[in-house]
Design an enzyme around this catalytic site. Structure first.
Site, PDB file in Angstrom:
ATOM      1  N   HIS A 178       0.815  -1.210   0.000  1.00 53.50           N
ATOM      2  CA  HIS A 178       0.000   0.000   0.000  1.00 53.50           C
ATOM      3  C   HIS A 178       0.855   1.269   0.000  1.00 53.50           C
ATOM      4  O   HIS A 178       1.768   1.388   0.798  1.00 53.50           O
ATOM      5  CB  HIS A 178      -0.981   0.014   1.173  1.00 53.50           C
ATOM      6  CG  HIS A 178      -2.117   0.945   0.877  1.00 53.50           C
ATOM      7  ND1 HIS A 178      -2.016   2.309   1.068  1.00 53.50           N
ATOM      8  CD2 HIS A 178      -3.332   0.730   0.333  1.00 53.50           C
ATOM      9  CE1 HIS A 178      -3.140   2.883   0.670  1.00 53.50           C
ATOM     10  NE2 HIS A 178      -3.949   1.948   0.219  1.00 53.50           N
ATOM     11  N   CYS A 223      11.626  11.252  -4.064  1.00 54.77           N
ATOM     12  CA  CYS A 223      12.347  11.880  -5.186  1.00 54.77           C
ATOM     13  C   CYS A 223      11.819  11.294  -6.495  1.00 54.77           C
ATOM     14  O   CYS A 223      11.729  11.977  -7.507  1.00 54.77           O
ATOM     15  CB  CYS A 223      13.840  11.596  -5.108  1.00 54.77           C
ATOM     16  SG  CYS A 223      14.680  12.341  -3.712  1.00 54.77           S
ATOM     17  N   CYS A 237      -3.345  -7.219  -4.718  1.00 53.32           N
ATOM     18  CA  CYS A 237      -3.319  -8.572  -5.280  1.00 53.32           C
ATOM     19  C   CYS A 237      -4.705  -9.189  -5.275  1.00 53.32           C
ATOM     20  O   CYS A 237      -5.045  -9.992  -6.126  1.00 53.32           O
ATOM     21  CB  CYS A 237      -2.394  -9.450  -4.461  1.00 53.32           C
ATOM     22  SG  CYS A 237      -0.719  -8.898  -4.574  1.00 53.32           S
ATOM     23  N   CYS A 429     -18.895  -6.553  -9.988  1.00 51.75           N
ATOM     24  CA  CYS A 429     -17.519  -6.961 -10.292  1.00 51.75           C
ATOM     25  C   CYS A 429     -17.092  -7.942  -9.203  1.00 51.75           C
ATOM     26  O   CYS A 429     -17.949  -8.565  -8.578  1.00 51.75           O
ATOM     27  CB  CYS A 429     -16.590  -5.750 -10.374  1.00 51.75           C
ATOM     28  SG  CYS A 429     -16.338  -4.938  -8.791  1.00 51.75           S
TER      29      CYS A 429
HETATM   30 ZN   LIG Z   1      13.819  12.412  -1.635  1.00 56.49          ZN
END
Ligand SMILES: [Zn+2]
Length: 475
Positions: A178, A223, A237, A429
């Site tokens: 998650h 980043c 999953c 579904c």
């Molecule tokens: Zn960073």
């Protein structure tokens, strides 16, 4: 109802503490010494941590590798590794790291073993279904190699406990599924100066990347992914499916990267990260992407003068960092109002009443082939689910055509288009997430009268579990 749930909870808690006590007896006290600095100060020196004759034999096959040697083995023995998540990634990673002789192996997970985990979570077993995964994992690992100190954490990793728990380790393996937990692991690892070996897998694909390595130099998770994926696109999953050996492979690769970091294999290009992508059914299954280095403006690892509000120990511990909200809410899709949904029991009444309606099953054809409700029309809204748009001008997607062939995809489409447009529509579904997205899109596209399109809550799974129509397979 509430009392029985409470009693059940109490019984489970009691069972867990019994198991913990048994475990503590069997594995010796999970003492937690103060954390070593990174890199360990005495790598390569003969140290107080010796190897027994049994350990020379046990690790001999890897010790004779020039990449490991006695120094590497000693580094492994001194290392303290935390595995977050004892699932498909964590199981093989834990097994290889325990086998390799790491000094301490912490495992954090709050789930219990389920029968549907076993095709991929290879260190659990049928006889341990129902036990906490951490207990099951340590039972297996202890038998594999009794030397490491196994440290159980039967709890979820949260903003309250993450700093305290991760402070005890030199390296963390992100084996979660998650995004909220991935961001939390990242932020704490950056603050604690520990590298992260991160992997993920879904369906038949996987990816692997080593982050914050060396600490303070390599890029972090933020980043590379400053924003989380939209919550609706995050499929686990349970929903997307997973091929066991694919996630197993990614976990094994995490163990390899962990061994490389611990044994101080030089980083190939300092400050850059490399992402390995794996596609089991791809023409060339492995690809490597060179990632950019650190971002000066990263809120986790950037320089304070370039970042307005940097994530700190205080902002995590105070709860100011709301990871769940950042990642778009808790698990489960919520795109409909209660009056736009019906329960499986309500739908059963519609079915029995003989009222003319359309039951639209939006699972893909593979899942539809496993089991389906009588009278349902199968149409997989691949395009809608991945783009959030229903395109009536595209009769069927390339994906559908490539999977079923043009004629079958065309047949499904014309069956759908030919449906009388004045009858109520019920969308189903597997778990009730995709069906909500399709219901919303069908309404917005005006394909059927807006007030007569309903989502069936909880999908086929709720249908099976509720037993409204007798026995029905749950997969
Ligand atoms: Zn960073």
């Amino acid at each position: 109802m509430e009392t029985s749930l409470k009693a059940e909870n109490e019984a489970l808690k009691k069972r867990i503490s019994e198991l913990e006590a048994q475990l503590a007896n069997r594995i010796g006290h999970a003492s937690v010494s103060s954390r070593q600095s990174y890199p360990p100060p005495n790598v390569g020196e003969k140290s107080e941590v010796g190897l027994s004759l049994e350990e020379y034999k046990r690790y001999g096959r890897q010790m004779i590798l020039p990449e490991i040697g006695i120094e590497g083995q000693m580094s492994l023995k001194r290392s303290r590794v935390l595995i977050v998540g004892a699932g498909g990634l964590g199981c093989p990673a834990a097994a290889y790291l325990a086998g390799a002789g790491v000094g301490a192996l912490g495992i954090i997970d709050h789930d219990t073993v389920e029968n549907s985990n076993l095709h991929r979570q290879i260190i659990h077993s049928t006889s341990r279904v129902g036990l906490p995964k951490v207990v099951s994992a340590i039972t297996y690992l202890r038998d594999l190699n009794p030397h490491p100190n196994y440290i159980p954490h039967i709890e979820p990793l949260t903003t309250e406990n993450a700093l305290q728990i991760m402070a005890e380790y030199d390296l963390v393996l992100d084996c979660t599924d998650h995004p909220a937990i991935r961001y939390l692991i990242n932020d704490v690892a950056v603050i604690m100066n520990i590298p992260i070996v991160s992997a993920s897998a879904l369906k038949t694909d996987g990816q692997l990347v080593v982050l914050n390595n060396p600490p303070g130099v390599g890029p972090c998770y933020r980043c590379i992914w400053p924003r989380p994926p939209p919550a609706e696109s995050v499929i686990g999953c349970g929903e997307g499916g997973i091929l066991g050996p694919v996630v197993g492979l990614m976990g094994v690769m995490q163990a390899i990267e962990a061994v490389k970091i611990i044994t101080m294999n030089p980083v190939r290009e300092v400050g850059r990260a490399e992402m390995t992508l794996f596609a089991a059914y791809g023409a060339s299954p492995f690809r490597c992407l060179k990632m950019r280095g650190r971002k000066a403006g990263c809120v986790a690892c950037g320089s304070p003068e370039r970042v307005e509000e940097k994530i700190t120990r205080e902002s995590i511990e105070s709860g100011r960092m709301d990871y769940v909200a950042f990642c778009g809410g808790s698990a489960g899709v919520r795109v409909l109002q209660p009056d736009e949904r019906v329960s499986v029991a309500e739908y059963k009444r519609v079915m029995d009443s003989g009222v003319e309606h359309l039951l639209l099953d939006v699972r893909d054809r593979t899942q539809f082939g496993i089991c389906q409700l009588a009278g349902s029309l199968s149409k997989f809204f691949h395009y809608a689910l991945y783009t959030g748009l229903i395109r009536l001008d595209i009769p069927y997607t390339e994906f559908e055509a490539s999977k079923y062939g043009d004629s079958e995809a065309g047949e499904i489409e014309s069956k759908f288009q030919d449906q009388p447009k004045d009858r109520p529509v019920y969308v189903i579904c597997r778990l009730g997430n995709d069906s909500q997205i399709v219901t919303r899109q069908l309404k917005e596209a005006g394909v059927f009268p807006n007030d007569r399109v309903f989502d069936i809550e909880g999908g086929i799974t709720a249908w099976a579990r509720s037993g409204v129509a007798g026995e029905f397979p749950e997969y």
